[in-house]
Design a protein around this motif. Structure first.
Motif, PDB file in Angstrom:
ATOM      1  N   HIS B  14      13.958 -33.937 -11.126  1.00 13.84           N
ATOM      2  CA  HIS B  14      14.127 -34.784  -9.940  1.00 13.84           C
ATOM      3  C   HIS B  14      12.779 -35.210  -9.349  1.00 13.84           C
ATOM      4  CE1 HIS B  14      18.262 -33.283 -10.158  1.00 13.84           C
ATOM      5  NE2 HIS B  14      18.595 -34.305  -9.396  1.00 13.84           N
ATOM      6  N   ASN B  15      11.753 -35.106 -10.155  1.00 16.20           N
ATOM      7  CA  ASN B  15      10.406 -35.507  -9.733  1.00 16.20           C
ATOM      8  C   ASN B  15       9.885 -34.734  -8.524  1.00 16.20           C
ATOM      9  OD1 ASN B  15       9.743 -37.518 -11.685  1.00 16.20           O
ATOM     10  ND2 ASN B  15      11.302 -38.817 -10.713  1.00 16.20           N
ATOM     11  N   ILE B  16      10.170 -33.440  -8.547  1.00 16.96           N
ATOM     12  CA  ILE B  16       9.686 -32.572  -7.475  1.00 16.96           C
ATOM     13  C   ILE B  16       8.822 -31.495  -8.118  1.00 16.96           C
ATOM     14  CG2 ILE B  16      10.378 -30.909  -5.703  1.00 16.96           C
ATOM     15  CD1 ILE B  16      13.156 -32.460  -5.772  1.00 16.96           C
ATOM     16  N   LYS B  17       7.583 -31.395  -7.675  1.00 15.31           N
ATOM     17  CA  LYS B  17       6.701 -30.371  -8.239  1.00 15.31           C
ATOM     18  C   LYS B  17       7.170 -28.994  -7.791  1.00 15.31           C
ATOM     19  CE  LYS B  17       2.326 -32.702  -9.069  1.00 15.31           C
ATOM     20  NZ  LYS B  17       1.274 -33.253  -8.211  1.00 15.31           N
ATOM     21  N   PRO B  18       7.388 -28.099  -8.739  1.00 14.13           N
ATOM     22  CA  PRO B  18       7.973 -26.809  -8.413  1.00 14.13           C
ATOM     23  C   PRO B  18       6.969 -25.806  -7.851  1.00 14.13           C
ATOM     24  CG  PRO B  18       7.755 -27.056 -10.784  1.00 14.13           C
ATOM     25  CD  PRO B  18       7.170 -28.286 -10.170  1.00 14.13           C
ATOM     26  N   SER B  19       6.797 -25.825  -6.554  1.00 15.69           N
ATOM     27  CA  SER B  19       5.979 -24.801  -5.900  1.00 15.69           C
ATOM     28  C   SER B  19       6.854 -23.587  -5.615  1.00 15.69           C
ATOM     29  CB  SER B  19       5.416 -25.342  -4.593  1.00 15.69           C
ATOM     30  OG  SER B  19       6.448 -25.509  -3.643  1.00 15.69           O
ATOM     31  N   LEU B  20       6.216 -22.480  -5.271  1.00 12.22           N
ATOM     32  CA  LEU B  20       6.980 -21.258  -4.960  1.00 12.22           C
ATOM     33  C   LEU B  20       7.986 -21.514  -3.853  1.00 12.22           C
ATOM     34  CD1 LEU B  20       7.466 -18.152  -5.103  1.00 12.22           C
ATOM     35  CD2 LEU B  20       5.717 -17.946  -3.325  1.00 12.22           C
ATOM     36  N   GLN B  21       7.533 -22.145  -2.754  1.00 19.27           N
ATOM     37  CA  GLN B  21       8.426 -22.410  -1.632  1.00 19.27           C
ATOM     38  C   GLN B  21       9.629 -23.249  -2.054  1.00 19.27           C
ATOM     39  OE1 GLN B  21       5.188 -22.486  -1.629  1.00 19.27           O
ATOM     40  NE2 GLN B  21       4.275 -21.822   0.307  1.00 19.27           N
ATOM     41  N   ARG B  22       9.351 -24.280  -2.824  1.00 13.77           N
ATOM     42  CA  ARG B  22      10.431 -25.166  -3.240  1.00 13.77           C
ATOM     43  C   ARG B  22      11.437 -24.457  -4.134  1.00 13.77           C
ATOM     44  NH1 ARG B  22       6.606 -30.547  -4.279  1.00 13.77           N
ATOM     45  NH2 ARG B  22       6.415 -31.078  -2.064  1.00 13.77           N
ATOM     46  N   ILE B  23      10.905 -23.654  -5.036  1.00 15.00           N
ATOM     47  CA  ILE B  23      11.804 -22.909  -5.927  1.00 15.00           C
ATOM     48  C   ILE B  23      12.692 -21.961  -5.132  1.00 15.00           C
ATOM     49  CG2 ILE B  23      11.840 -21.110  -7.716  1.00 15.00           C
ATOM     50  CD1 ILE B  23       9.307 -22.473  -8.888  1.00 15.00           C
ATOM     51  N   LYS B  24      12.074 -21.247  -4.220  1.00 20.14           N
ATOM     52  CA  LYS B  24      12.825 -20.265  -3.426  1.00 20.14           C
ATOM     53  C   LYS B  24      13.863 -20.931  -2.530  1.00 20.14           C
ATOM     54  CE  LYS B  24      11.344 -16.312  -4.764  1.00 20.14           C
ATOM     55  NZ  LYS B  24      12.308 -15.361  -5.360  1.00 20.14           N
ATOM     56  N   ILE B  25      13.489 -22.063  -1.951  1.00 17.70           N
ATOM     57  CA  ILE B  25      14.440 -22.760  -1.077  1.00 17.70           C
ATOM     58  C   ILE B  25      15.624 -23.280  -1.892  1.00 17.70           C
ATOM     59  CG2 ILE B  25      14.768 -24.825   0.356  1.00 17.70           C
ATOM     60  CD1 ILE B  25      11.878 -24.355   1.407  1.00 17.70           C
ATOM     61  N   TYR B  26      15.326 -23.866  -3.060  1.00 15.93           N
ATOM     62  CA  TYR B  26      16.458 -24.342  -3.867  1.00 15.93           C
ATOM     63  C   TYR B  26      17.300 -23.176  -4.368  1.00 15.93           C
ATOM     64  CZ  TYR B  26      19.490 -26.637  -7.077  1.00 15.93           C
ATOM     65  OH  TYR B  26      20.638 -27.075  -7.704  1.00 15.93           O
TER      66      TYR B  26
END
Lengths: 139, 139
Positions: B14-26
DNA sequence: TCCATATTTGTAATAATTACAATTTTATAA
DNA sequence: TTATAAAATTGTAATTATTACAAATATGGA
């Protein structure tokens, strides 16, 4: 027609004492089917009732909704909108111009799975997208 | 399964760079299908990521929604709720306990009048009422 | 390593809504 | 009519979700 007499009667039927403020607020919502927000209603009516308080508008709309005279439409993320139409219908909001359009749908034809034994008191069917006019302007 | 690898892949798709925060939130939204609000997500994840900022949660959810990874559910008047389920379904909120239940409906079977030429990008079908459990408790 | 860019963070600002007490209006009974 | 209680309205302050924004941190490439 929504004459003052009819509005007074309608309020009374819903166990709402018809004060000037209440009559004017209901009159505005029923004559302007634009799903107005609290602020819109307030800004319009302050012209006629210079002492009007925004708290009164909030209180009155809450009362109207509780007494089943109007419904709230939470299609807008930032503010609650109100609607005097009581028949089953949905709302389309254009993400370009922000205008809200009513649409009819046949609730009985919807096969809802997973809601046996649930008591339904209110429904909101909201659709977002782009209206024909904005679609044309984009071309 | 929503392993970290799968989440990373999904974000990337989805064109979103997977940072730690983003991974955890998803991960939280996809594993807890309770339609959490921003605050709920924040309060849970701050336990794992002590430096987490609420602004990051807001930004991330906005980004996810823009990239069509999750959807927002505006069934609650006071706060936006989020949902990782992407298939067509509606939400029932119990006015007694506040719990949200998913239900399925067949959009194609709904006869909608007044939306010709309208481009639909998102739909929210929200129903309010009383859930079976609360109905029993009231008796 | 250095640098540019993207991401995250924290604080302050914004805006809708509610709480609440004071004031005004209305209805009622003496 | 007048006194009084109840209801409605008003204005201000508080609350709360969200956003703006700038500083700090992390990331990736030359």
């Amino acid at each position: 027609m929504d004459t003052i007499q009819n509005i007074t009667l309608k309020l009374t039927e819903h166990n709402i004492k018809p004060s000037l403020q209440r009559i004017k607020i209901y009159e505005y919502i029923s004559k302007n089917l634009i799903h107005p927000a609290v602020d819109t209603i307030y800004e319009e009516l302050i012209k006629e009732i210079p002492t009007l308080s925004k708290t009164t508008v909030y209180n009155t709309l809450k009362l109207f909704e509780k007494q089943n005279l109007i419904r709230s439409v939470n299609i807008d993320e930032t503010e609650i909108r109100y609607d005097a139409r009581k028949d089953t219908h949905g709302h389309f909001i254009c993400t370009e111009c922000g205008k809200i359009f009513d649409f009819n749908y046949n609730y009985n034809k919807i096969k809802i799975n997973g809601l046996k034994e649930f008591e339904i008191t209110q429904q909101n069917f909201n659709i977002k997208g782009i209206c024909p006019e904005c679609k044309n302007n984009k071309k």
